[in-house]
Design an enzyme around this catalytic site. Sequence first.
Site, PDB file in Angstrom:
ATOM      1  N   HIS A   1     -16.385 -63.475  10.102  1.00 37.88           N
ATOM      2  CA  HIS A   1     -15.268 -64.148  10.966  1.00 37.88           C
ATOM      3  C   HIS A   1     -13.852 -64.111  10.324  1.00 37.88           C
ATOM      4  O   HIS A   1     -13.139 -64.971  10.489  1.00 37.88           O
ATOM      5  CB  HIS A   1     -15.937 -65.458  11.619  1.00 37.88           C
ATOM      6  CG  HIS A   1     -17.135 -65.831  12.086  1.00 37.88           C
ATOM      7  ND1 HIS A   1     -17.316 -65.252  13.185  1.00 37.88           N
ATOM      8  CD2 HIS A   1     -18.162 -66.018  11.477  1.00 37.88           C
ATOM      9  CE1 HIS A   1     -18.765 -65.738  13.577  1.00 37.88           C
ATOM     10  NE2 HIS A   1     -19.166 -66.169  12.544  1.00 37.88           N
TER      11      HIS A   1
ATOM     12  N   SER B   1       7.679 -46.279   5.667  1.00 35.64           N
ATOM     13  CA  SER B   1       8.335 -46.440   7.055  1.00 35.64           C
ATOM     14  C   SER B   1       9.793 -45.667   7.024  1.00 35.64           C
ATOM     15  O   SER B   1      10.366 -45.405   5.903  1.00 35.64           O
ATOM     16  CB  SER B   1       8.739 -48.047   7.017  1.00 35.64           C
ATOM     17  OG  SER B   1       9.813 -48.320   7.859  1.00 35.64           O
TER      18      SER B   1
ATOM     19  N   GLU C   1      -5.491 -46.124   9.907  1.00 34.71           N
ATOM     20  CA  GLU C   1      -5.291 -46.626  11.147  1.00 34.71           C
ATOM     21  C   GLU C   1      -5.620 -45.364  12.148  1.00 34.71           C
ATOM     22  O   GLU C   1      -6.142 -45.685  13.010  1.00 34.71           O
ATOM     23  CB  GLU C   1      -3.734 -47.145  11.287  1.00 34.71           C
ATOM     24  CG  GLU C   1      -3.772 -48.470  10.542  1.00 34.71           C
ATOM     25  CD  GLU C   1      -2.223 -48.692  10.257  1.00 34.71           C
ATOM     26  OE1 GLU C   1      -1.682 -49.698   9.912  1.00 34.71           O
ATOM     27  OE2 GLU C   1      -1.271 -47.963  10.708  1.00 34.71           O
TER      28      GLU C   1
ATOM     29  N   LYS D   1       8.057 -50.411   2.290  1.00 38.59           N
ATOM     30  CA  LYS D   1       6.530 -50.354   2.840  1.00 38.59           C
ATOM     31  C   LYS D   1       5.879 -49.128   2.483  1.00 38.59           C
ATOM     32  O   LYS D   1       6.324 -48.058   2.221  1.00 38.59           O
ATOM     33  CB  LYS D   1       6.799 -50.308   4.465  1.00 38.59           C
ATOM     34  CG  LYS D   1       7.864 -51.298   4.876  1.00 38.59           C
ATOM     35  CD  LYS D   1       6.793 -52.368   5.535  1.00 38.59           C
ATOM     36  CE  LYS D   1       5.970 -52.033   6.911  1.00 38.59           C
ATOM     37  NZ  LYS D   1       5.108 -52.949   7.273  1.00 38.59           N
TER      38      LYS D   1
END
Length: 498
Positions: free
Chosen positions: A158, A277, A290, A283
């Site tokens: 969880h 980025s 992804e 970043k």
Amino acid sequence: MTGEDSTEGEGVVRRDRFSGGPARSFLSSLAADERIFAADLAVDRAHVVMLAEQGIVESETAGEILTALDAVEVDGHGSLPDGEDVHEAIETAVIERVGRDGGKMHTARSRNDEVATCIRYRFREDVLEALEATIGLREALCEVAETHTETVMPGYTHLQPAQPITVAHWACSYEEAVRRDTERLLEAYARINQSPLGAAAFAGTTFDIDRERTAELLGFDSVLANSMDASSSRDFLLETTQALSTLATTLSGLAEDVILFANRGFVDLSDDYSSTSSIMPQKKNPDTLELVRAIAGDAAGGVQGLTTTLKGLPRAYNRDLQRATPHAWETVDDVTDATEVAAGAVASADWNAETLAAEAGAGFSTATGVADLLAANGLPFRTAHELVAHAAQRAAGRANGETVSNGSDYDALEAASREVLDDPLEDHVDPAAVEAALDPVESVASRNSQGGPAPEAVAAQLESAEDAVGADETQVGELRDDLEAASAALREEVNAYV
Ligand code: ARG
């Protein structure tokens, strides 16, 4: 093109009545068929060699056709004449070179068995690549496991720290899952590798063909027995796409884990598998993973598209089947890429052992081990669970700054013992054993049940993982060798004619 134009001269194919019209490009699969251009040439060659061997086509004509096929191959798919599909276009190109006799190539077959054979022929290669990618990923996971058998880390349920494990235990968990993906693809491969050639349109042929021979020449394991099934079934596409979709789902979980771990500072992705980025210079984003995660969606879409296309199709051939194939091509390409990228990202990532060790015991994640210890010392497990739950609540309160009571998890257990049992903890269990159970490294070492995270238990998992990788690598290598041998043997046969 009118009928009159197309009747001029020897060597012009007369499909005149249906050759034009506004739906021409709608009907055509010629562009998409580039993928089966080489497959179609192989299928044509095997068929012509068999026709000659059976005395259905004279050797000399077979030689002319086979010579023409070589020339068509050299010119490439882009030079094919217009046609409804690659099968028609190659036939036209052969007739342009050989004359009317070139049309003997299509004796005793139909585009229906031809296309089914081409798809299987090409798909074998693609599935072998997917298989190799799964093996590469499993190798990368084994390497991580090898290096990090002792590297403790928090394990989650969880998304909450649940019990300490090791990086190796995590890596082996994915190796085992991807191992099943390899197995599923191997099983699907065996059913792809059967020959429909010679089924003709669906109802066989009057010619005395040798289906076993063309199957052998094309490296297929066997012949599909029923001609109607052979030319119209596409369940091999469906089951393989399903297996690929299952693999992609496994990959998406792996990608998500690594994304979360990177986010928590547990692992550093290599720059090769990260992006930055365009506006925020600080970043470093896990974009490759992804995309791996997203490809599970594409693969599920492929399964859906294919299932919906095939559902309710009557026997035998219907043109819907032309739209089925690209779902499988796209899925196998995407999922193979995703598998390779996942392997590269895993192989090149750096695990931060210190951060992992510091976090491994956080959130009272050793609580289960302490409860097990109390139960092993005679407390009913339910009471032990209650006691540790009280302690965990205190520890959580402490972490949130709610209670000022003393520091350690041991102190929280001591207080909970007095609360739940009205006794000091040491009346029930040796304090040193409690301290050991609270230590993530000891906690991991103590969970040495089969399949557990203790280094010795993981060593056994790793050993069978490495054995399985070796065996699968050998099997896939043999399948590849079989295809190469068949294609070399076919070339030899052709050379006897050209
Ligand atoms: N391009 C077709 C396909 O991909 C080949 C078979 C055409 N057969 C037919 N009966 N129209 O399915």
